[in-house]
Write a protein that holds these residues in place. Sequence first.
Motif, PDB file in Angstrom:
ATOM      1  N   GLN A 117     -17.751 -27.627 -25.837  1.00  0.00           N
ATOM      2  CA  GLN A 117     -17.232 -28.752 -25.060  1.00  0.00           C
ATOM      3  C   GLN A 117     -16.083 -29.461 -25.764  1.00  0.00           C
ATOM      4  O   GLN A 117     -15.109 -29.874 -25.129  1.00  0.00           O
ATOM      5  N   LEU A 118     -16.192 -29.626 -27.066  1.00  0.00           N
ATOM      6  CA  LEU A 118     -15.218 -30.431 -27.799  1.00  0.00           C
ATOM      7  C   LEU A 118     -13.998 -29.648 -28.256  1.00  0.00           C
ATOM      8  O   LEU A 118     -12.929 -30.226 -28.442  1.00  0.00           O
ATOM      9  N   PRO A 122     -11.322 -26.962 -23.968  1.00  0.00           N
ATOM     10  CA  PRO A 122      -9.954 -27.439 -23.710  1.00  0.00           C
ATOM     11  C   PRO A 122      -8.906 -26.365 -23.943  1.00  0.00           C
ATOM     12  O   PRO A 122      -7.959 -26.236 -23.150  1.00  0.00           O
ATOM     13  N   ARG A 248      -8.691 -31.969 -18.628  1.00  0.00           N
ATOM     14  CA  ARG A 248      -9.575 -30.946 -19.175  1.00  0.00           C
ATOM     15  C   ARG A 248      -8.910 -30.098 -20.238  1.00  0.00           C
ATOM     16  O   ARG A 248      -9.576 -29.385 -20.976  1.00  0.00           O
ATOM     17  N   THR A 252      -9.958 -33.045 -27.740  1.00  0.00           N
ATOM     18  CA  THR A 252     -10.914 -34.153 -27.776  1.00  0.00           C
ATOM     19  C   THR A 252     -10.420 -35.306 -28.639  1.00  0.00           C
ATOM     20  O   THR A 252     -10.667 -36.476 -28.331  1.00  0.00           O
ATOM     21  N   GLU A 266     -13.664 -37.863 -19.047  1.00  0.00           N
ATOM     22  CA  GLU A 266     -13.721 -36.511 -19.624  1.00  0.00           C
ATOM     23  C   GLU A 266     -14.435 -36.522 -20.971  1.00  0.00           C
ATOM     24  O   GLU A 266     -15.238 -35.624 -21.263  1.00  0.00           O
ATOM     25  N   TRP A 269     -18.169 -36.792 -20.422  1.00  0.00           N
ATOM     26  CA  TRP A 269     -18.779 -35.530 -19.980  1.00  0.00           C
ATOM     27  C   TRP A 269     -18.918 -34.550 -21.141  1.00  0.00           C
ATOM     28  O   TRP A 269     -19.912 -33.838 -21.255  1.00  0.00           O
ATOM     29  N   ARG A 270     -17.916 -34.511 -22.011  1.00  0.00           N
ATOM     30  CA  ARG A 270     -17.958 -33.547 -23.115  1.00  0.00           C
ATOM     31  C   ARG A 270     -19.082 -33.841 -24.103  1.00  0.00           C
ATOM     32  O   ARG A 270     -19.695 -32.910 -24.645  1.00  0.00           O
TER      33      ARG A 270
END
Length: 370
Positions: A117-118, A122, A248, A252, A266, A269-270
Amino acid sequence: MIYRQNFIKELTYTAAGIFAVILAVLVSTQAVNLLGRAADGRVAADAVAALIGFWTLGMTPLLLVLTAYISVLTVLTRFWRDSEMAVWLSCGLSLRQWLRPVLAFALPFAALVAAMQLAVLPWAELRSREFAELLKQKQELSLVEAGEFRTLGKRNGRVYFVETFDTESGVMKNLFLREQDEKGRENVVFAKEGRFALTDHRRTLELTQGYRYSGIPGEADYNRVGFEHLSLVISTTPKIVNPIDHRRTIPTARLIGSDNPQYRAELMWRISLPLAAVILAILAVPLSYFNPRTGHTYNILFAIGFFLVYQNGLTLLRNAVENGKIGFWAGFLPLHILMFAAALILLRVRTMPAQPFGNALKAALKGGKA
Protein backbone atom coordinates in the motif's frame (compact mmCIF):
# COMPACT_ATOMS: atom_id res chain seq x y z
CA MET A 1 4.18 -24.78 22.42
CA ILE A 2 2.98 -27.64 20.24
CA TYR A 3 -0.51 -26.25 19.67
CA ARG A 4 0.94 -22.95 18.41
CA GLN A 5 3.25 -24.63 15.90
CA ASN A 6 0.52 -26.89 14.55
CA PHE A 7 -1.98 -24.04 14.51
CA ILE A 8 0.29 -21.68 12.53
CA LYS A 9 1.26 -24.51 10.18
CA GLU A 10 -2.36 -25.29 9.43
CA LEU A 11 -3.14 -21.59 9.02
CA THR A 12 -0.33 -21.26 6.49
CA TYR A 13 -1.53 -24.15 4.36
CA THR A 14 -5.11 -22.93 4.54
CA ALA A 15 -4.12 -19.37 3.62
CA ALA A 16 -2.17 -20.57 0.58
CA GLY A 17 -5.16 -22.52 -0.69
CA ILE A 18 -7.66 -19.72 -0.01
CA PHE A 19 -5.49 -17.07 -1.67
CA ALA A 20 -4.94 -19.26 -4.73
CA VAL A 21 -8.65 -19.99 -5.12
CA ILE A 22 -9.81 -16.37 -4.67
CA LEU A 23 -7.08 -15.08 -6.97
CA ALA A 24 -7.90 -17.65 -9.65
CA VAL A 25 -11.60 -16.77 -9.57
CA LEU A 26 -11.02 -13.01 -9.74
CA VAL A 27 -8.31 -13.20 -12.40
CA SER A 28 -10.36 -15.51 -14.60
CA THR A 29 -13.36 -13.19 -14.31
CA GLN A 30 -11.28 -10.15 -15.19
CA ALA A 31 -9.61 -12.03 -18.04
CA VAL A 32 -12.97 -12.93 -19.55
CA ASN A 33 -14.04 -9.29 -19.25
CA LEU A 34 -10.88 -7.96 -20.92
CA LEU A 35 -10.97 -10.60 -23.65
CA GLY A 36 -14.53 -9.60 -24.43
CA ARG A 37 -13.49 -5.95 -24.66
CA ALA A 38 -10.54 -6.94 -26.85
CA ALA A 39 -12.88 -8.84 -29.16
CA ASP A 40 -14.98 -5.67 -29.51
CA GLY A 41 -11.89 -3.64 -30.31
CA ARG A 42 -12.04 -1.55 -27.11
CA VAL A 43 -8.78 -3.01 -25.76
CA ALA A 44 -5.68 -4.01 -27.71
CA ALA A 45 -5.31 -7.79 -27.76
CA ASP A 46 -1.59 -7.65 -26.96
CA ALA A 47 -2.31 -5.56 -23.84
CA VAL A 48 -4.67 -7.99 -22.10
CA ALA A 49 -1.93 -9.82 -20.17
CA ALA A 50 -0.34 -6.58 -18.92
CA LEU A 51 -3.68 -5.12 -17.87
CA ILE A 52 -4.52 -8.30 -15.95
CA GLY A 53 -1.16 -8.09 -14.20
CA PHE A 54 -1.64 -4.47 -13.12
CA TRP A 55 -5.21 -5.20 -11.98
CA THR A 56 -4.08 -8.23 -9.97
CA LEU A 57 -1.33 -6.24 -8.28
CA GLY A 58 -3.82 -3.57 -7.27
CA MET A 59 -6.22 -6.14 -5.79
CA THR A 60 -3.54 -8.07 -3.86
CA PRO A 61 -3.63 -6.03 -0.59
CA LEU A 62 -7.38 -6.52 -0.17
CA LEU A 63 -7.01 -10.20 -1.07
CA LEU A 64 -4.33 -10.60 1.60
CA VAL A 65 -6.59 -9.02 4.23
CA LEU A 66 -9.44 -11.30 3.22
CA THR A 67 -7.16 -14.35 3.15
CA ALA A 68 -5.89 -13.80 6.69
CA TYR A 69 -9.44 -13.30 7.96
CA ILE A 70 -10.90 -16.38 6.26
CA SER A 71 -7.94 -18.57 7.22
CA VAL A 72 -8.21 -17.88 10.96
CA LEU A 73 -11.98 -18.22 10.81
CA THR A 74 -11.84 -21.53 8.88
CA VAL A 75 -9.21 -23.24 11.02
CA LEU A 76 -10.69 -22.24 14.39
CA THR A 77 -14.21 -23.15 13.26
CA ARG A 78 -12.93 -26.62 12.41
CA PHE A 79 -11.34 -26.81 15.87
CA TRP A 80 -14.73 -26.07 17.43
CA ARG A 81 -16.62 -28.42 15.10
CA ASP A 82 -14.24 -31.36 15.74
CA SER A 83 -14.24 -30.65 19.51
CA GLU A 84 -10.49 -29.95 19.46
CA MET A 85 -11.13 -26.54 20.99
CA ALA A 86 -13.08 -28.16 23.84
CA VAL A 87 -10.09 -30.37 24.57
CA TRP A 88 -7.70 -27.41 24.63
CA LEU A 89 -10.02 -25.36 26.83
CA SER A 90 -10.46 -28.27 29.26
CA CYS A 91 -6.67 -28.43 29.55
CA GLY A 92 -6.62 -24.88 30.90
CA LEU A 93 -5.89 -23.08 27.63
CA SER A 94 -8.14 -20.01 27.55
CA LEU A 95 -9.54 -18.51 24.36
CA ARG A 96 -7.41 -15.38 24.83
CA GLN A 97 -4.26 -17.45 24.57
CA TRP A 98 -5.11 -18.12 20.93
CA LEU A 99 -4.53 -14.44 20.18
CA ARG A 100 -0.76 -14.80 20.28
CA PRO A 101 -0.47 -17.40 17.50
CA VAL A 102 -3.18 -15.59 15.54
CA LEU A 103 -1.18 -12.35 15.71
CA ALA A 104 2.01 -14.23 14.80
CA PHE A 105 0.18 -15.34 11.67
CA ALA A 106 -1.58 -12.05 10.86
CA LEU A 107 1.25 -9.57 11.44
CA PRO A 108 3.32 -10.75 8.42
CA PHE A 109 0.20 -10.30 6.29
CA ALA A 110 -0.23 -6.79 7.68
CA ALA A 111 3.42 -5.98 7.01
CA LEU A 112 3.13 -7.20 3.41
CA VAL A 113 -0.08 -5.22 2.90
CA ALA A 114 1.59 -2.11 4.34
CA ALA A 115 4.59 -2.49 2.03
CA MET A 116 2.35 -2.81 -1.00
CA GLN A 117 0.00 0.00 0.00
CA LEU A 118 2.71 2.48 0.94
CA ALA A 119 5.38 1.77 -1.68
CA VAL A 120 4.55 -0.77 -4.38
CA LEU A 121 1.05 0.22 -5.49
CA PRO A 122 1.77 3.94 -6.15
CA TRP A 123 4.61 2.88 -8.44
CA ALA A 124 2.46 0.21 -10.11
CA GLU A 125 -0.41 2.66 -10.59
CA LEU A 126 1.92 5.13 -12.30
CA ARG A 127 3.28 2.41 -14.61
CA SER A 128 -0.25 1.28 -15.35
CA ARG A 129 -1.35 4.77 -16.38
CA GLU A 130 1.73 5.25 -18.54
CA PHE A 131 0.97 1.95 -20.23
CA ALA A 132 -2.65 3.00 -20.75
CA GLU A 133 -1.51 6.20 -22.45
CA LEU A 134 0.77 4.27 -24.78
CA LEU A 135 -2.19 2.09 -25.70
CA LYS A 136 -4.24 5.20 -26.49
CA GLN A 137 -1.54 6.47 -28.83
CA LYS A 138 -1.25 3.10 -30.53
CA GLN A 139 -5.01 2.91 -30.82
CA GLU A 140 -5.10 6.27 -32.55
CA LEU A 141 -2.56 5.07 -35.08
CA SER A 142 -4.37 1.79 -35.56
CA LEU A 143 -7.59 3.65 -36.36
CA VAL A 144 -5.96 5.61 -39.18
CA GLU A 145 -7.14 4.22 -42.52
CA ALA A 146 -5.94 5.64 -45.82
CA GLY A 147 -8.72 6.75 -48.14
CA GLU A 148 -11.39 7.05 -45.40
CA PHE A 149 -12.89 9.97 -43.50
CA ARG A 150 -12.39 9.67 -39.73
CA THR A 151 -13.38 11.75 -36.71
CA LEU A 152 -10.60 13.22 -34.59
CA GLY A 153 -11.28 13.69 -30.89
CA LYS A 154 -14.64 14.53 -29.34
CA ARG A 155 -14.69 18.30 -29.82
CA ASN A 156 -14.99 20.82 -32.66
CA GLY A 157 -16.46 18.27 -35.08
CA ARG A 158 -13.05 17.45 -36.49
CA VAL A 159 -12.99 15.14 -39.50
CA TYR A 160 -9.82 14.18 -41.37
CA PHE A 161 -8.87 12.31 -44.54
CA VAL A 162 -5.51 10.72 -45.32
CA GLU A 163 -4.39 9.71 -48.78
CA THR A 164 -1.53 7.42 -47.66
CA PHE A 165 -0.37 6.20 -44.24
CA ASP A 166 2.92 4.57 -43.23
CA THR A 167 2.16 2.24 -40.29
CA GLU A 168 5.83 1.88 -39.29
CA SER A 169 6.74 5.56 -39.05
CA GLY A 170 3.23 6.84 -38.28
CA VAL A 171 3.48 9.51 -41.00
CA MET A 172 0.32 10.49 -42.89
CA LYS A 173 0.65 11.93 -46.41
CA ASN A 174 -1.63 14.48 -48.12
CA LEU A 175 -3.91 15.09 -45.17
CA PHE A 176 -7.22 16.97 -45.22
CA LEU A 177 -8.88 18.17 -41.98
CA ARG A 178 -12.07 20.06 -41.28
CA GLU A 179 -13.14 21.57 -37.95
CA GLN A 180 -15.47 24.22 -36.57
CA ASP A 181 -14.49 26.78 -33.93
CA GLU A 182 -16.64 28.20 -31.12
CA LYS A 183 -17.83 31.11 -33.31
CA GLY A 184 -19.15 28.76 -36.00
CA ARG A 185 -16.34 29.43 -38.46
CA GLU A 186 -15.27 26.54 -40.64
CA ASN A 187 -11.57 25.70 -40.74
CA VAL A 188 -10.22 23.51 -43.52
CA VAL A 189 -6.61 22.39 -43.45
CA PHE A 190 -4.54 20.80 -46.20
CA ALA A 191 -1.10 19.44 -45.30
CA LYS A 192 1.51 17.31 -47.05
CA GLU A 193 2.41 15.38 -43.89
CA GLY A 194 1.06 14.78 -40.40
CA ARG A 195 1.65 12.62 -37.37
CA PHE A 196 0.27 12.14 -33.83
CA ALA A 197 2.51 13.20 -30.92
CA LEU A 198 2.52 13.62 -27.14
CA THR A 199 4.05 16.91 -25.91
CA ASP A 200 3.80 18.35 -22.39
CA HIS A 201 0.94 16.00 -21.51
CA ARG A 202 -0.97 17.12 -24.61
CA ARG A 203 -1.87 14.76 -27.41
CA THR A 204 -1.49 16.69 -30.66
CA LEU A 205 -1.62 16.29 -34.42
CA GLU A 206 1.53 17.77 -35.95
CA LEU A 207 1.10 19.03 -39.54
CA THR A 208 3.79 20.32 -41.93
CA GLN A 209 3.75 22.25 -45.21
CA GLY A 210 0.15 23.18 -45.83
CA TYR A 211 -2.61 25.75 -45.94
CA ARG A 212 -5.45 26.69 -43.61
CA TYR A 213 -8.72 28.16 -44.88
CA SER A 214 -11.15 29.72 -42.37
CA GLY A 215 -14.49 31.44 -42.74
CA ILE A 216 -18.28 31.22 -42.45
CA PRO A 217 -20.05 29.11 -45.09
CA GLY A 218 -22.04 31.26 -47.55
CA GLU A 219 -19.90 34.36 -46.97
CA ALA A 220 -16.97 35.53 -49.07
CA ASP A 221 -14.63 36.26 -46.20
CA TYR A 222 -12.48 33.12 -46.17
CA ASN A 223 -8.88 33.59 -45.11
CA ARG A 224 -6.01 31.54 -46.51
CA VAL A 225 -2.87 31.08 -44.41
CA GLY A 226 0.14 29.01 -45.36
CA PHE A 227 2.24 27.28 -42.73
CA GLU A 228 5.37 25.20 -42.40
CA HIS A 229 4.29 23.62 -39.15
CA LEU A 230 0.91 23.53 -37.40
CA SER A 231 0.11 21.79 -34.10
CA LEU A 232 -3.52 20.91 -33.32
CA VAL A 233 -4.34 19.92 -29.75
CA ILE A 234 -6.48 16.77 -29.58
CA SER A 235 -6.65 16.33 -25.81
CA THR A 236 -5.31 18.48 -22.98
CA THR A 237 -6.31 16.15 -20.12
CA PRO A 238 -3.11 15.07 -18.31
CA LYS A 239 -3.85 11.53 -17.24
CA ILE A 240 -0.60 9.71 -16.91
CA VAL A 241 3.02 10.64 -16.76
CA ASN A 242 3.12 13.19 -13.95
CA PRO A 243 2.50 11.58 -10.51
CA ILE A 244 0.67 14.70 -9.34
CA ASP A 245 -2.11 13.99 -11.82
CA HIS A 246 -3.75 11.31 -9.67
CA ARG A 247 -3.63 10.74 -5.93
CA ARG A 248 -3.10 6.99 -6.30
CA THR A 249 0.23 7.53 -8.06
CA ILE A 250 1.66 9.95 -5.48
CA PRO A 251 4.38 8.55 -3.18
CA THR A 252 3.22 8.12 0.40
CA ALA A 253 5.85 10.53 1.75
CA ARG A 254 4.21 13.36 -0.20
CA LEU A 255 0.76 12.53 1.16
CA ILE A 256 1.82 12.96 4.78
CA GLY A 257 1.04 16.45 6.07
CA SER A 258 -0.89 17.50 2.95
CA ASP A 259 -3.90 19.80 3.31
CA ASN A 260 -5.55 18.40 0.19
CA PRO A 261 -8.64 16.34 1.23
CA GLN A 262 -8.08 13.90 -1.63
CA TYR A 263 -4.53 13.23 -0.49
CA ARG A 264 -5.69 12.78 3.11
CA ALA A 265 -8.31 10.28 1.98
CA GLU A 266 -5.71 8.34 0.01
CA LEU A 267 -3.32 8.28 2.99
CA MET A 268 -6.14 7.10 5.24
CA TRP A 269 -6.94 4.22 2.87
CA ARG A 270 -3.30 3.16 2.53
CA ILE A 271 -2.74 2.84 6.28
CA SER A 272 -6.21 1.44 7.03
CA LEU A 273 -5.83 -1.89 5.23
CA PRO A 274 -2.78 -3.13 7.23
CA LEU A 275 -4.58 -2.26 10.47
CA ALA A 276 -7.75 -3.94 9.20
CA ALA A 277 -5.80 -7.17 8.56
CA VAL A 278 -4.80 -7.39 12.22
CA ILE A 279 -8.19 -6.38 13.66
CA LEU A 280 -10.08 -8.81 11.44
CA ALA A 281 -7.76 -11.65 12.44
CA ILE A 282 -8.47 -10.91 16.11
CA LEU A 283 -12.18 -10.64 15.38
CA ALA A 284 -12.11 -14.06 13.72
CA VAL A 285 -11.20 -15.74 17.04
CA PRO A 286 -14.57 -15.16 18.79
CA LEU A 287 -16.51 -15.35 15.51
CA SER A 288 -15.18 -18.86 14.90
CA TYR A 289 -17.21 -20.22 17.85
CA PHE A 290 -19.26 -23.21 16.73
CA ASN A 291 -21.52 -25.43 18.80
CA PRO A 292 -21.30 -28.95 17.34
CA ARG A 293 -24.50 -29.93 19.13
CA THR A 294 -26.67 -27.46 17.24
CA GLY A 295 -24.95 -27.75 13.88
CA HIS A 296 -25.86 -24.16 12.98
CA THR A 297 -23.28 -22.11 11.08
CA TYR A 298 -24.57 -18.70 12.04
CA ASN A 299 -21.02 -17.63 12.87
CA ILE A 300 -20.16 -17.61 9.16
CA LEU A 301 -23.01 -15.21 8.45
CA PHE A 302 -21.91 -12.92 11.27
CA ALA A 303 -18.32 -13.06 9.98
CA ILE A 304 -19.43 -12.03 6.50
CA GLY A 305 -21.53 -9.24 7.97
CA PHE A 306 -18.64 -7.86 10.03
CA PHE A 307 -16.33 -7.88 7.00
CA LEU A 308 -18.83 -6.09 4.77
CA VAL A 309 -19.54 -3.47 7.42
CA TYR A 310 -15.81 -2.94 7.96
CA GLN A 311 -14.84 -2.58 4.30
CA ASN A 312 -17.88 -0.55 3.24
CA GLY A 313 -17.49 1.64 6.31
CA LEU A 314 -13.88 2.37 5.41
CA THR A 315 -14.94 3.25 1.87
CA LEU A 316 -17.67 5.61 3.07
CA LEU A 317 -15.32 7.31 5.51
CA ARG A 318 -12.67 7.67 2.82
CA ASN A 319 -15.21 9.36 0.56
CA ALA A 320 -16.25 11.65 3.40
CA VAL A 321 -12.63 12.68 3.99
CA GLU A 322 -12.12 13.15 0.26
CA ASN A 323 -15.15 15.45 0.03
CA GLY A 324 -13.91 17.48 2.99
CA LYS A 325 -16.88 16.60 5.20
CA ILE A 326 -14.73 15.22 8.03
CA GLY A 327 -11.09 15.42 9.02
CA PHE A 328 -8.42 12.78 8.67
CA TRP A 329 -8.52 11.44 12.23
CA ALA A 330 -12.33 11.56 12.33
CA GLY A 331 -12.35 9.30 9.30
CA PHE A 332 -9.48 7.04 10.30
CA LEU A 333 -10.00 6.18 13.97
CA PRO A 334 -13.71 5.55 14.72
CA LEU A 335 -14.33 2.42 12.68
CA HIS A 336 -11.06 0.75 13.67
CA ILE A 337 -11.76 1.44 17.35
CA LEU A 338 -15.33 0.19 16.99
CA MET A 339 -14.29 -3.08 15.33
CA PHE A 340 -11.49 -3.66 17.83
CA ALA A 341 -13.89 -3.06 20.71
CA ALA A 342 -16.37 -5.48 19.14
CA ALA A 343 -13.62 -8.10 18.91
CA LEU A 344 -12.72 -7.70 22.61
CA ILE A 345 -16.36 -7.84 23.72
CA LEU A 346 -17.10 -10.93 21.64
CA LEU A 347 -13.92 -12.54 22.92
CA ARG A 348 -15.11 -11.99 26.48
CA VAL A 349 -18.54 -13.35 25.60
CA ARG A 350 -17.03 -16.56 24.23
CA THR A 351 -15.12 -17.12 27.48
CA MET A 352 -18.54 -17.79 29.01
CA PRO A 353 -19.87 -20.51 26.65
CA ALA A 354 -22.19 -21.97 29.29
CA GLN A 355 -24.21 -18.74 29.49
CA PRO A 356 -26.88 -17.69 26.98
CA PHE A 357 -25.50 -15.19 24.50
CA GLY A 358 -27.65 -12.34 25.81
CA ASN A 359 -26.58 -12.81 29.43
CA ALA A 360 -22.93 -13.24 28.44
CA LEU A 361 -23.09 -10.06 26.36
CA LYS A 362 -24.54 -8.05 29.24
CA ALA A 363 -21.83 -9.36 31.54
CA ALA A 364 -19.13 -8.55 29.00
CA LEU A 365 -20.39 -4.99 28.58
CA LYS A 366 -20.51 -4.51 32.35
CA GLY A 367 -17.02 -5.93 32.74
CA GLY A 368 -18.12 -8.56 35.24
CA LYS A 369 -18.71 -12.28 35.18
CA ALA A 370 -22.01 -13.94 34.39
